[in-house]
Design a protein around this motif. Structure first.
Motif, PDB file in Angstrom:
ATOM      1  N   VAL A   1       0.869  -1.171   0.000  1.00 19.09           N
ATOM      2  CA  VAL A   1       0.000   0.000   0.000  1.00 19.09           C
ATOM      3  C   VAL A   1       0.907   1.223   0.000  1.00 19.09           C
ATOM      4  O   VAL A   1       1.826   1.329   0.813  1.00 19.09           O
ATOM      5  N   ALA A   2       0.697   2.102  -0.980  1.00 20.46           N
ATOM      6  CA  ALA A   2       1.626   3.220  -1.194  1.00 20.46           C
ATOM      7  C   ALA A   2       0.856   4.534  -1.275  1.00 20.46           C
ATOM      8  O   ALA A   2      -0.147   4.640  -1.987  1.00 20.46           O
ATOM      9  N   ALA A   3       1.356   5.525  -0.546  1.00 16.46           N
ATOM     10  CA  ALA A   3       0.743   6.858  -0.589  1.00 16.46           C
ATOM     11  C   ALA A   3       1.049   7.539  -1.920  1.00 16.46           C
ATOM     12  O   ALA A   3       2.116   7.342  -2.503  1.00 16.46           O
ATOM     13  N   ARG A   4       0.096   8.330  -2.394  1.00 14.84           N
ATOM     14  CA  ARG A   4       0.303   9.084  -3.634  1.00 14.84           C
ATOM     15  C   ARG A   4       0.990  10.430  -3.356  1.00 14.84           C
ATOM     16  O   ARG A   4       1.649  10.987  -4.212  1.00 14.84           O
ATOM     17  N   PHE A   5       0.843  10.943  -2.144  1.00 19.48           N
ATOM     18  CA  PHE A   5       1.470  12.214  -1.752  1.00 19.48           C
ATOM     19  C   PHE A   5       2.987  12.063  -1.877  1.00 19.48           C
ATOM     20  O   PHE A   5       3.544  11.035  -1.505  1.00 19.48           O
ATOM     21  N   ASN A   6       3.662  13.068  -2.390  1.00 19.69           N
ATOM     22  CA  ASN A   6       5.115  12.986  -2.650  1.00 19.69           C
ATOM     23  C   ASN A   6       5.431  11.806  -3.571  1.00 19.69           C
ATOM     24  O   ASN A   6       6.365  11.018  -3.325  1.00 19.69           O
TER      25      ASN A   6
ATOM     26  N   LEU B   1      -1.064  -4.163  -5.422  1.00 15.05           N
ATOM     27  CA  LEU B   1      -0.624  -2.784  -5.182  1.00 15.05           C
ATOM     28  C   LEU B   1      -1.850  -1.893  -5.012  1.00 15.05           C
ATOM     29  O   LEU B   1      -2.723  -1.858  -5.884  1.00 15.05           O
ATOM     30  N   VAL B   2      -1.903  -1.215  -3.892  1.00 16.69           N
ATOM     31  CA  VAL B   2      -3.021  -0.321  -3.578  1.00 16.69           C
ATOM     32  C   VAL B   2      -2.454   1.071  -3.341  1.00 16.69           C
ATOM     33  O   VAL B   2      -1.479   1.219  -2.597  1.00 16.69           O
TER      34      VAL B   2
ATOM     35  N   VAL C   1      -3.141   5.016  -1.944  1.00 21.69           N
ATOM     36  CA  VAL C   1      -4.015   5.819  -1.081  1.00 21.69           C
ATOM     37  C   VAL C   1      -3.554   7.271  -1.175  1.00 21.69           C
ATOM     38  O   VAL C   1      -2.428   7.542  -1.623  1.00 21.69           O
ATOM     39  N   PRO C   2      -4.398   8.235  -0.729  1.00 20.53           N
ATOM     40  CA  PRO C   2      -4.026   9.642  -0.913  1.00 20.53           C
ATOM     41  C   PRO C   2      -2.715  10.024  -0.224  1.00 20.53           C
ATOM     42  O   PRO C   2      -1.865  10.683  -0.831  1.00 20.53           O
ATOM     43  N   GLY C   3      -2.562   9.679   1.045  1.00 18.49           N
ATOM     44  CA  GLY C   3      -1.370  10.100   1.774  1.00 18.49           C
ATOM     45  C   GLY C   3      -1.021   9.103   2.869  1.00 18.49           C
ATOM     46  O   GLY C   3      -1.728   8.099   3.083  1.00 18.49           O
ATOM     47  N   ALA C   4       0.065   9.390   3.581  1.00 17.47           N
ATOM     48  CA  ALA C   4       0.540   8.474   4.616  1.00 17.47           C
ATOM     49  C   ALA C   4      -0.503   8.278   5.719  1.00 17.47           C
ATOM     50  O   ALA C   4      -0.563   7.214   6.343  1.00 17.47           O
ATOM     51  N   TYR C   5      -1.295   9.297   5.936  1.00 15.93           N
ATOM     52  CA  TYR C   5      -2.316   9.202   6.987  1.00 15.93           C
ATOM     53  C   TYR C   5      -3.315   8.076   6.693  1.00 15.93           C
ATOM     54  O   TYR C   5      -3.858   7.464   7.617  1.00 15.93           O
ATOM     55  N   GLU C   6      -3.549   7.801   5.406  1.00 15.60           N
ATOM     56  CA  GLU C   6      -4.522   6.778   5.005  1.00 15.60           C
ATOM     57  C   GLU C   6      -3.922   5.371   4.955  1.00 15.60           C
ATOM     58  O   GLU C   6      -4.647   4.387   4.738  1.00 15.60           O
ATOM     59  N   LEU C   7      -2.599   5.263   5.115  1.00 14.42           N
ATOM     60  CA  LEU C   7      -1.970   3.942   4.983  1.00 14.42           C
ATOM     61  C   LEU C   7      -2.519   2.915   5.982  1.00 14.42           C
ATOM     62  O   LEU C   7      -2.791   1.769   5.596  1.00 14.42           O
ATOM     63  N   PRO C   8      -2.679   3.269   7.270  1.00 23.39           N
ATOM     64  CA  PRO C   8      -3.065   2.232   8.233  1.00 23.39           C
ATOM     65  C   PRO C   8      -4.414   1.586   7.937  1.00 23.39           C
ATOM     66  O   PRO C   8      -4.547   0.360   8.050  1.00 23.39           O
TER      67      PRO C   8
ATOM     68  N   GLY D   1      -6.165 -11.775   2.098  1.00 23.28           N
ATOM     69  CA  GLY D   1      -5.321 -12.956   2.222  1.00 23.28           C
ATOM     70  C   GLY D   1      -3.839 -12.676   2.101  1.00 23.28           C
ATOM     71  O   GLY D   1      -3.087 -13.490   1.578  1.00 23.28           O
ATOM     72  N   ALA D   2      -3.408 -11.534   2.588  1.00 18.72           N
ATOM     73  CA  ALA D   2      -1.986 -11.180   2.474  1.00 18.72           C
ATOM     74  C   ALA D   2      -1.167 -11.874   3.557  1.00 18.72           C
ATOM     75  O   ALA D   2      -1.597 -11.989   4.702  1.00 18.72           O
ATOM     76  N   ASP D   3       0.042 -12.314   3.200  1.00 15.39           N
ATOM     77  CA  ASP D   3       0.991 -12.828   4.197  1.00 15.39           C
ATOM     78  C   ASP D   3       1.759 -11.685   4.834  1.00 15.39           C
ATOM     79  O   ASP D   3       2.273 -11.825   5.950  1.00 15.39           O
ATOM     80  N   ALA D   4       1.896 -10.574   4.131  1.00 16.58           N
ATOM     81  CA  ALA D   4       2.531  -9.366   4.676  1.00 16.58           C
ATOM     82  C   ALA D   4       2.066  -8.172   3.848  1.00 16.58           C
ATOM     83  O   ALA D   4       1.735  -8.311   2.669  1.00 16.58           O
ATOM     84  N   VAL D   5       2.035  -7.033   4.494  1.00 13.95           N
ATOM     85  CA  VAL D   5       1.682  -5.783   3.812  1.00 13.95           C
ATOM     86  C   VAL D   5       2.844  -4.815   4.009  1.00 13.95           C
ATOM     87  O   VAL D   5       3.346  -4.652   5.130  1.00 13.95           O
ATOM     88  N   ILE D   6       3.281  -4.208   2.916  1.00 11.80           N
ATOM     89  CA  ILE D   6       4.347  -3.198   2.977  1.00 11.80           C
ATOM     90  C   ILE D   6       3.686  -1.841   2.786  1.00 11.80           C
ATOM     91  O   ILE D   6       3.066  -1.587   1.746  1.00 11.80           O
ATOM     92  N   ALA D   7       3.807  -0.962   3.772  1.00 17.52           N
ATOM     93  CA  ALA D   7       3.223   0.381   3.681  1.00 17.52           C
ATOM     94  C   ALA D   7       4.327   1.371   3.336  1.00 17.52           C
ATOM     95  O   ALA D   7       5.335   1.477   4.048  1.00 17.52           O
ATOM     96  N   LEU D   8       4.143   2.078   2.217  1.00 19.13           N
ATOM     97  CA  LEU D   8       5.167   3.011   1.732  1.00 19.13           C
ATOM     98  C   LEU D   8       4.626   4.435   1.674  1.00 19.13           C
ATOM     99  O   LEU D   8       3.508   4.668   1.204  1.00 19.13           O
TER     100      LEU D   8
END
Ligand code: INI
Length: 158
Positions: free
Chosen positions: A21-26, A53-54, A56-63, A74-81
């Motif tokens: 999951v990746a923020a679009r901001f910056n 790959l998902v 989201v608008p910004g880091a605030y929305e990542l969680p 069904g994810a084994d791990a999620v990487i938040a960027l």
């Protein structure tokens, strides 16, 4: 003594479902983190075609998105960027604090590793240095953390 200290050459990630999951901001910075993460998954035998790959608008929305993915997809791990860069107001502190707290909570609540791949920088130069510059690529490090946690969970039978 049983040892659980897994190096990259020992990762056991065959068939692992890794979501990002990746923020679009910056986006100029986050795209570099994303490329580092995807390249690292490739190098460990996980096709980027199989990754979810998902954006989201910004880091605030990542969680919240990470929690949805961890619970439902069904994810084994999620990487938040993401990349949070300090401005003239205290906004930076709120976004960073909630992203960090929320990502940790998403992991704790779902039992799925949610990896904190969010840069928190004073300026763009610091961010570039950590997105493929002189301090490496934190997206790559986040992907390695995800692969290690998947491997550790398999080895522990957890
Ligand atoms: N989001 C970021 O990912 N990075 C930032 O640097 C940033 N700044 O500086 O404001 C940022 N703000 C947006 C925030 O994440 C939310 O998307 C917005 O507040 C809507 O909830």
């Amino acid at each position: 003594m049983a040892r659980y200290d897994i190096s990259p050459s020992e990762y056991d990630v065959r068939g692992a479902r890794i979501s990002i999951v990746a923020a679009r901001f910056n986006d100029a910075i986050v795209s570099l983190l994303l490329e580092g993460a995807l390249d690292t998954l490739d190098r460990h035998g996980l096709s980027r075609d199989d990754a979810l790959l998902v954006r989201v608008p910004g880091a605030y929305e990542l969680p919240l998105a990470a929690r949805w993915i961890a619970k439902g997809a069904g994810a084994d791990a999620v990487i938040a960027l993401g990349a949070v860069i300090r401005g003239d107001t205290p906004h930076f502190d709120y976004v960073c604090a909630e992203a960090a707290r929320g990502i940790q909570a998403a992991s704790a609540e779902t039992g799925v590793p949610v990896i904190f791949g969010v840069l928190t920088c004073d300026d763009e130069a610091q961010a570039h240095a950590r997105a493929g510059g002189e301090h490496g690529n934190k997206g790559r490090e986040a992907a390695l953390a995800a692969l290690e946690m998947v491997s550790l969970r398999r080895r522990l039978g957890a």
